[in-house]
Motif scaffolding. Structure first.
Motif, PDB file in Angstrom:
ATOM      1  N   CYS A 251       0.857  -1.186   0.000  1.00  0.00           N
ATOM      2  CA  CYS A 251       0.000   0.000   0.000  1.00  0.00           C
ATOM      3  C   CYS A 251       0.892   1.234   0.000  1.00  0.00           C
ATOM      4  O   CYS A 251       1.835   1.323   0.805  1.00  0.00           O
ATOM      5  CB  CYS A 251      -0.891  -0.009   1.241  1.00  0.00           C
ATOM      6  SG  CYS A 251      -1.912   1.466   1.427  1.00  0.00           S
ATOM      7  N   VAL A 252       0.568   2.179  -0.881  1.00  0.00           N
ATOM      8  CA  VAL A 252       1.323   3.420  -0.962  1.00  0.00           C
ATOM      9  C   VAL A 252       0.356   4.600  -0.948  1.00  0.00           C
ATOM     10  O   VAL A 252      -0.651   4.584  -1.654  1.00  0.00           O
ATOM     11  CB  VAL A 252       2.167   3.461  -2.257  1.00  0.00           C
ATOM     12  CG1 VAL A 252       2.895   4.793  -2.366  1.00  0.00           C
ATOM     13  CG2 VAL A 252       3.155   2.312  -2.296  1.00  0.00           C
ATOM     14  N   GLN A 253       0.677   5.621  -0.128  1.00  0.00           N
ATOM     15  CA  GLN A 253      -0.127   6.855  -0.137  1.00  0.00           C
ATOM     16  C   GLN A 253       0.766   8.018  -0.533  1.00  0.00           C
ATOM     17  O   GLN A 253       1.958   8.036  -0.240  1.00  0.00           O
ATOM     18  CB  GLN A 253      -0.804   7.072   1.235  1.00  0.00           C
ATOM     19  CG  GLN A 253       0.104   6.977   2.439  1.00  0.00           C
ATOM     20  CD  GLN A 253       0.688   8.292   2.910  1.00  0.00           C
ATOM     21  OE1 GLN A 253       0.392   9.352   2.357  1.00  0.00           O
ATOM     22  NE2 GLN A 253       1.519   8.219   3.933  1.00  0.00           N
ATOM     23  N   ASP A 254       0.145   9.014  -1.190  1.00  0.00           N
ATOM     24  CA  ASP A 254       0.937  10.077  -1.806  1.00  0.00           C
ATOM     25  C   ASP A 254       0.766  11.436  -1.128  1.00  0.00           C
ATOM     26  O   ASP A 254       1.098  12.464  -1.715  1.00  0.00           O
ATOM     27  CB  ASP A 254       0.603  10.171  -3.293  1.00  0.00           C
ATOM     28  CG  ASP A 254      -0.828  10.623  -3.552  1.00  0.00           C
ATOM     29  OD1 ASP A 254      -1.203  10.763  -4.728  1.00  0.00           O
ATOM     30  OD2 ASP A 254      -1.598  10.816  -2.576  1.00  0.00           O
ATOM     31  N   MET A 255       0.221  11.470   0.112  1.00  0.00           N
ATOM     32  CA  MET A 255      -0.044  12.761   0.740  1.00  0.00           C
ATOM     33  C   MET A 255       0.717  12.960   2.041  1.00  0.00           C
ATOM     34  O   MET A 255       0.315  13.763   2.870  1.00  0.00           O
ATOM     35  CB  MET A 255      -1.549  12.915   0.994  1.00  0.00           C
ATOM     36  CG  MET A 255      -2.317  13.328  -0.251  1.00  0.00           C
ATOM     37  SD  MET A 255      -1.795  14.935  -0.889  1.00  0.00           S
ATOM     38  CE  MET A 255      -2.429  16.044   0.355  1.00  0.00           C
ATOM     39  N   ASP A 256       1.780  12.246   2.221  1.00  0.00           N
ATOM     40  CA  ASP A 256       2.619  12.458   3.396  1.00  0.00           C
ATOM     41  C   ASP A 256       1.859  12.236   4.709  1.00  0.00           C
ATOM     42  O   ASP A 256       2.129  12.898   5.718  1.00  0.00           O
ATOM     43  CB  ASP A 256       3.207  13.882   3.373  1.00  0.00           C
ATOM     44  CG  ASP A 256       4.475  13.998   4.203  1.00  0.00           C
ATOM     45  OD1 ASP A 256       4.680  15.058   4.830  1.00  0.00           O
ATOM     46  OD2 ASP A 256       5.240  13.016   4.255  1.00  0.00           O
ATOM     47  N   HIS A 257       0.914  11.323   4.692  1.00  0.00           N
ATOM     48  CA  HIS A 257       0.144  11.031   5.906  1.00  0.00           C
ATOM     49  C   HIS A 257       0.985  10.295   6.925  1.00  0.00           C
ATOM     50  O   HIS A 257       1.817   9.441   6.577  1.00  0.00           O
ATOM     51  CB  HIS A 257      -1.086  10.189   5.544  1.00  0.00           C
ATOM     52  CG  HIS A 257      -2.208  11.009   4.989  1.00  0.00           C
ATOM     53  ND1 HIS A 257      -3.430  10.465   4.668  1.00  0.00           N
ATOM     54  CD2 HIS A 257      -2.321  12.330   4.739  1.00  0.00           C
ATOM     55  CE1 HIS A 257      -4.231  11.410   4.225  1.00  0.00           C
ATOM     56  NE2 HIS A 257      -3.579  12.558   4.255  1.00  0.00           N
ATOM     57  N   GLU A 258       0.754  10.592   8.200  1.00  0.00           N
ATOM     58  CA  GLU A 258       1.499   9.942   9.276  1.00  0.00           C
ATOM     59  C   GLU A 258       0.997   8.521   9.534  1.00  0.00           C
ATOM     60  O   GLU A 258       1.765   7.615   9.780  1.00  0.00           O
ATOM     61  CB  GLU A 258       1.357  10.752  10.570  1.00  0.00           C
ATOM     62  CG  GLU A 258       1.880  12.166  10.505  1.00  0.00           C
ATOM     63  CD  GLU A 258       3.400  12.210  10.501  1.00  0.00           C
ATOM     64  OE1 GLU A 258       3.954  13.192   9.986  1.00  0.00           O
ATOM     65  OE2 GLU A 258       4.025  11.251  10.984  1.00  0.00           O
ATOM     66  N   ASN A 259      -0.332   8.385   9.546  1.00  0.00           N
ATOM     67  CA  ASN A 259      -0.937   7.139  10.007  1.00  0.00           C
ATOM     68  C   ASN A 259      -1.407   6.279   8.849  1.00  0.00           C
ATOM     69  O   ASN A 259      -1.997   6.778   7.888  1.00  0.00           O
ATOM     70  CB  ASN A 259      -2.161   7.440  10.901  1.00  0.00           C
ATOM     71  CG  ASN A 259      -1.823   8.329  12.067  1.00  0.00           C
ATOM     72  OD1 ASN A 259      -0.671   8.400  12.489  1.00  0.00           O
ATOM     73  ND2 ASN A 259      -2.816   9.014  12.589  1.00  0.00           N
ATOM     74  N   MET A 260      -1.164   4.992   8.964  1.00  0.00           N
ATOM     75  CA  MET A 260      -1.649   4.053   7.967  1.00  0.00           C
ATOM     76  C   MET A 260      -2.229   2.826   8.655  1.00  0.00           C
ATOM     77  O   MET A 260      -1.801   2.458   9.768  1.00  0.00           O
ATOM     78  CB  MET A 260      -0.533   3.664   6.997  1.00  0.00           C
ATOM     79  CG  MET A 260      -0.015   4.857   6.191  1.00  0.00           C
ATOM     80  SD  MET A 260       1.148   4.419   4.898  1.00  0.00           S
ATOM     81  CE  MET A 260       0.041   3.705   3.656  1.00  0.00           C
TER      82      MET A 260
ATOM     83  N   HIS B  12      -4.294   8.358   7.148  1.00  0.00           N
ATOM     84  CA  HIS B  12      -4.845   9.506   7.865  1.00  0.00           C
ATOM     85  C   HIS B  12      -3.717  10.479   8.125  1.00  0.00           C
ATOM     86  O   HIS B  12      -2.592  10.060   8.425  1.00  0.00           O
ATOM     87  CB  HIS B  12      -5.469   9.007   9.172  1.00  0.00           C
ATOM     88  CG  HIS B  12      -5.933  10.085  10.086  1.00  0.00           C
ATOM     89  ND1 HIS B  12      -5.160  10.555  11.137  1.00  0.00           N
ATOM     90  CD2 HIS B  12      -7.079  10.812  10.115  1.00  0.00           C
ATOM     91  CE1 HIS B  12      -5.821  11.499  11.772  1.00  0.00           C
ATOM     92  NE2 HIS B  12      -6.978  11.676  11.181  1.00  0.00           N
ATOM     93  N   TRP B  13      -3.989  11.787   8.069  1.00  0.00           N
ATOM     94  CA  TRP B  13      -2.901  12.759   8.106  1.00  0.00           C
ATOM     95  C   TRP B  13      -2.138  12.781   9.420  1.00  0.00           C
ATOM     96  O   TRP B  13      -0.972  13.126   9.486  1.00  0.00           O
ATOM     97  CB  TRP B  13      -3.433  14.154   7.763  1.00  0.00           C
ATOM     98  CG  TRP B  13      -4.325  14.778   8.800  1.00  0.00           C
ATOM     99  CD1 TRP B  13      -5.601  14.405   9.117  1.00  0.00           C
ATOM    100  CD2 TRP B  13      -4.014  15.896   9.639  1.00  0.00           C
ATOM    101  NE1 TRP B  13      -6.103  15.218  10.097  1.00  0.00           N
ATOM    102  CE2 TRP B  13      -5.161  16.148  10.440  1.00  0.00           C
ATOM    103  CE3 TRP B  13      -2.895  16.709   9.794  1.00  0.00           C
ATOM    104  CZ2 TRP B  13      -5.198  17.176  11.379  1.00  0.00           C
ATOM    105  CZ3 TRP B  13      -2.940  17.725  10.727  1.00  0.00           C
ATOM    106  CH2 TRP B  13      -4.087  17.958  11.509  1.00  0.00           C
ATOM    107  N   GLY B  14      -2.776  12.371  10.531  1.00  0.00           N
ATOM    108  CA  GLY B  14      -2.035  12.205  11.769  1.00  0.00           C
ATOM    109  C   GLY B  14      -2.300  13.258  12.814  1.00  0.00           C
ATOM    110  O   GLY B  14      -1.999  13.064  13.981  1.00  0.00           O
ATOM    111  N   GLY B  15      -2.845  14.411  12.443  1.00  0.00           N
ATOM    112  CA  GLY B  15      -3.114  15.447  13.430  1.00  0.00           C
ATOM    113  C   GLY B  15      -4.470  15.240  14.060  1.00  0.00           C
ATOM    114  O   GLY B  15      -5.298  14.485  13.577  1.00  0.00           O
ATOM    115  N   GLY B  16      -4.720  15.931  15.158  1.00  0.00           N
ATOM    116  CA  GLY B  16      -6.029  15.871  15.786  1.00  0.00           C
ATOM    117  C   GLY B  16      -6.364  14.468  16.238  1.00  0.00           C
ATOM    118  O   GLY B  16      -5.497  13.688  16.598  1.00  0.00           O
ATOM    119  N   ALA B  17      -7.617  14.162  16.175  1.00  0.00           N
ATOM    120  CA  ALA B  17      -8.076  12.846  16.599  1.00  0.00           C
ATOM    121  C   ALA B  17      -7.863  11.838  15.492  1.00  0.00           C
ATOM    122  O   ALA B  17      -8.038  12.133  14.328  1.00  0.00           O
ATOM    123  CB  ALA B  17      -9.562  12.901  16.959  1.00  0.00           C
TER     124      ALA B  17
END
Lengths: 115, 110
Positions: A23-32, A94-99
């Motif tokens: 799996c690869v994501q292209d938006m620099d998300h922290e959480n996978m 998921h981007w990783g910030g907030g909840a």
């Protein structure tokens, strides 16, 4: 738009084989995340990762392992595939910030059949 | 007992109908409530997001949360064939993982 790409759409493997789902994501998300989806059982969390080289067990980690060597890539490994691992596997980020319950972005899924 | 219960359907309605999709839950600590839509052979995508109780409207879609009854709903007005999909409810506590319902399959026929 965020894109989460799963390497295979359909996969057929034999019992006992070692299986890699990429799996690869292209938006620099922290959480996978890795989920499996089965009729009548819904989505169940297998493993997740909040950072490179970090991993946490989800609800059903038995028979699976994961690898996150780079931020954009999260691999699910079936060490010795069994027929009860036949399922739809979904990767999410998921981007990783907030909840952590905020918007998840899902890939299109890999339908794995173990014969 | 599952933490989140959702009727699997299928639910079949004519075009233009008002659709009501529902989930019940048992954990009173849930604060965040979501509806995901999943088309056939695709991954889920977030449709509606609600914090705590109340209503949220977005176009033809309205999400309702009743925390006192532990019940959430998604209403679709003027339903279209393109709304045919599986709808998954999901909920969580702060910084906790999402708990998904099993999904309700909706078919809107012309």
């Amino acid at each position: 738009d965020v894109k989460v790409t799963q390497s295979s759409r359909y996969l057929v493997k034999r019992t006992g084989e070692k299986v890699f789902l990429e799996c690869v994501q292209d938006m620099d998300h922290e959480n996978m995340f890795w989920y499996r989806q089965d009729p009548g059982l819904g989505l169940r969390l297998i493993y997740f990762s909040y950072d490179v080289k970090m991993k946490e067990k989800g609800d059903i980690p038995e028979g699976y392992s994961v690898s996150r060597e780079k931020k954009e890539r999260f691999s699910l490994i079936l060490e010795s595939a069994s027929t009860n691992q036949t399922s739809m596997y979904l990767c999410a980020s998921h981007w990783g910030g907030g909840a952590t319950n905020e918007k998840l972005f899902f890939g299109s899924g890999t339908q794995l059949s173990v014969l | 007992q599952k933490e989140v219960e959702q009727d699997p359907g299928p639910l079949s309605v004519p075009e233009g109908a008002i659709v009501s999709l529902n989930c019940t839950y048992s954990n009173s600590a849930f604060q965040y409530f979501m509806w995901y839509r999943q088309y056939s052979r695709k991954g889920p995508e977030l449709l509606m997001y609600t914090y705590s109780s109340g209503n949220k409207e977005d176009g033809r879609f309205t999400a309702q949360v009743d925390k006192s009854s532990k019940y959430i709903s998604l209403f679709i007005r003027d339903s279209q064939p393109s709304d045919s999909a599986t709808y998954l409810c999901a909920m969580s506590k702060w910084t906790d993982k999402l708990i998904f319902g099993t999904g309700t399959r909706l078919q809107v026929f012309p």
